[in-house]
Every structure is written in C-alpha cells, then in structure tokens.
Design a protein around this motif. Structure first.
Motif, short mmCIF file in Angstrom:
data_model
loop_
_atom_site.label_atom_id
_atom_site.label_comp_id
_atom_site.label_asym_id
_atom_site.label_seq_id
_atom_site.Cartn_x
_atom_site.Cartn_y
_atom_site.Cartn_z
N LEU A 1 18.36 45.94 25.64
CA LEU A 1 19.68 45.21 24.98
C LEU A 1 20.72 45.03 26.08
O LEU A 1 20.45 45.99 26.57
N VAL A 2 20.98 44.39 25.75
CA VAL A 2 22.41 43.73 26.48
C VAL A 2 23.12 43.78 26.04
O VAL A 2 23.48 43.06 25.18
N ASP A 3 24.65 44.16 26.86
CA ASP A 3 25.61 43.63 26.64
C ASP A 3 26.43 43.83 27.63
O ASP A 3 26.39 43.85 29.28
N PRO A 4 26.38 42.06 28.81
CA PRO A 4 26.86 41.60 29.15
C PRO A 4 27.91 41.78 30.69
O PRO A 4 28.32 41.67 31.26
N LEU A 5 28.30 42.11 29.35
CA LEU A 5 29.94 42.41 29.50
C LEU A 5 31.11 43.23 28.87
O LEU A 5 31.55 42.88 27.35
N ASP A 6 31.00 44.69 28.89
CA ASP A 6 31.30 45.79 28.29
C ASP A 6 32.99 45.69 28.19
O ASP A 6 32.94 46.15 29.46
N GLU B 1 38.00 47.64 34.89
CA GLU B 1 37.54 48.35 33.87
C GLU B 1 36.81 48.09 32.38
O GLU B 1 36.66 48.31 31.73
N PHE B 2 35.54 47.08 33.45
CA PHE B 2 34.64 46.66 32.36
C PHE B 2 32.44 47.04 32.75
O PHE B 2 33.29 47.35 34.27
N THR B 3 32.17 46.72 32.44
CA THR B 3 30.42 47.38 32.76
C THR B 3 29.60 46.27 32.65
O THR B 3 29.71 45.18 31.13
N VAL B 4 28.59 45.65 33.08
CA VAL B 4 26.95 45.10 32.58
C VAL B 4 26.28 46.68 32.50
O VAL B 4 26.18 47.49 33.01
N PHE C 1 38.45 43.40 31.22
CA PHE C 1 38.19 42.06 31.94
C PHE C 1 39.45 41.05 31.92
O PHE C 1 40.28 40.51 32.61
N ILE C 2 39.56 40.81 31.17
CA ILE C 2 41.15 39.42 30.63
C ILE C 2 42.18 39.86 30.98
O ILE C 2 42.92 39.48 31.70
N ASN C 3 42.46 41.35 31.22
CA ASN C 3 43.72 41.71 31.29
C ASN C 3 43.72 42.41 33.22
O ASN C 3 43.93 43.23 33.79
N ARG C 4 42.44 42.15 33.56
CA ARG C 4 42.33 42.46 35.05
C ARG C 4 42.63 43.75 35.60
O ARG C 4 42.77 44.11 36.48
N ASN C 5 41.64 45.23 34.40
CA ASN C 5 42.16 46.53 35.32
C ASN C 5 40.80 46.70 36.06
O ASN C 5 40.64 48.44 36.62
#
Length: 168
Positions: free
Chosen positions: A89-94, A105-108, A99-103
């Motif tokens: 099970l893959v969520d490549p960019l949770d 706080e995102f994970t792979v 990410f868009i807001n460039r803060n």
C-alpha cells in the motif's frame, strides 16, 4: 525464524532506501515552481506525487515480484490491481496540500499488508530528514539523516480513541 527475520530486515533496508529516493524526487520538485492539477475527486496532484509513485512502484516490483502494489495516484485514475492476501500500500506523498503550501509537513508512506494487517512499513518526512520504520517482530525505529536509527515505543494514549485527519 532467523532466516525470516534476516529476509524481513533486508526487505526493510531496501524499502527505506526506496522511500528516501522517492523523498529526493519530491524535494527536487518542491524546490521548483511546480504546477498543481486536480484529480477527479478535486483533490490536488503534482509531478512530485507521480514521480515518487513511479519510483516506489518500480522498486517494489523489483524487490517483491508478483506482490501487487496499490498506489494512490494509480487508483485515482482507475488502475486498481487485483489483490490477494498480501500487497503493498503506497501513498507517495501524503499531505499534498502541505506540500503545495511548502510547510514541509508531508510524508512518503509505504506498507506491506498481509491478511488485512500491516506487517512492515516505512514513513519518510523528506523536508525534516526523518524516516520512521518498523516491522512485526522487528520493532519500530526513528532515523534522523546522518544518525543511527533509534528504537521507539508506542505510548499509551490518554484516550482510547484518537482521530488523525488531514486537510480537515
């Protein structure tokens, strides 16, 4: 049992490298003026999601031929593999909105699911240089870039019910 443990550990090590490589792909896009598109459900998607997913799907197919990969962007476009009792099970960019807001706080996220339960998993936070990983029988670890992994333990929650939401 030791051979199984060694095999599981080798798989986890390879998975950690794949998640870190996907993180590098994401950061390469993160540093540019990237475009944001909408998926059918109106949620955002970027080149970073797609590149990371392609890299992870290739790596997992190499590591475990024959084990299906259920990945978010493929599923969003209607490509859902037939799964048996074991799949990735893959969520490549949770946290695409983060990410868009460039803060940062995102994970792979990648997990091996067997009989409806995660048995092995890696979560990478590329901007923070952190990787969390673990497996049934192996324990859980936190690794900071350039440092040896440290074993971590789950704390008992103050409340029996914990809800985690993204983009609420």
């Amino acid at each position: 049992a030791m051979a199984m443990f060694t095999k599981q550990r080798a798989l986890l090590d390879a998975l950690i490298l794949a998640v870190r490589d996907a993180g590098e792909q994401i950061l390469a896009v993160y540093r540019t003026d990237f475009a944001v598109r909408e998926k059918h459900d109106a949620s955002p998607v970027t080149l970073a999601d797609e590149r990371a997913e392609a890299l992870l799907t290739r790596a997992l197919s190499r590591l475990t031929p024959g084990v299906p990969v259920v990945a978010e962007e493929a599923v969003a476009t209607g490509r859902v593999p037939t799964v048996g009792n074991i799949f990735w099970l893959v969520d490549p960019l949770d946290g695409t909105k983060e990410f868009i807001n460039r803060n940062g706080e995102f994970t792979v996220n990648v997990a091996l699911v067997r009989d409806h339960r995660p048995v092995l998993g890696v979560v990478g936070a590329p901007v923070l240089g952190l990787t969390y990983f673990g497996g049934v029988g192996l324990g859980a670890f936190r690794a900071e870039a350039g440092h040896a992994p440290v074993r971590i333990h789950a704390r008992a929650a103050a409340s029996p019910l914990v809800v985690v939401g993204s983009g609420i």
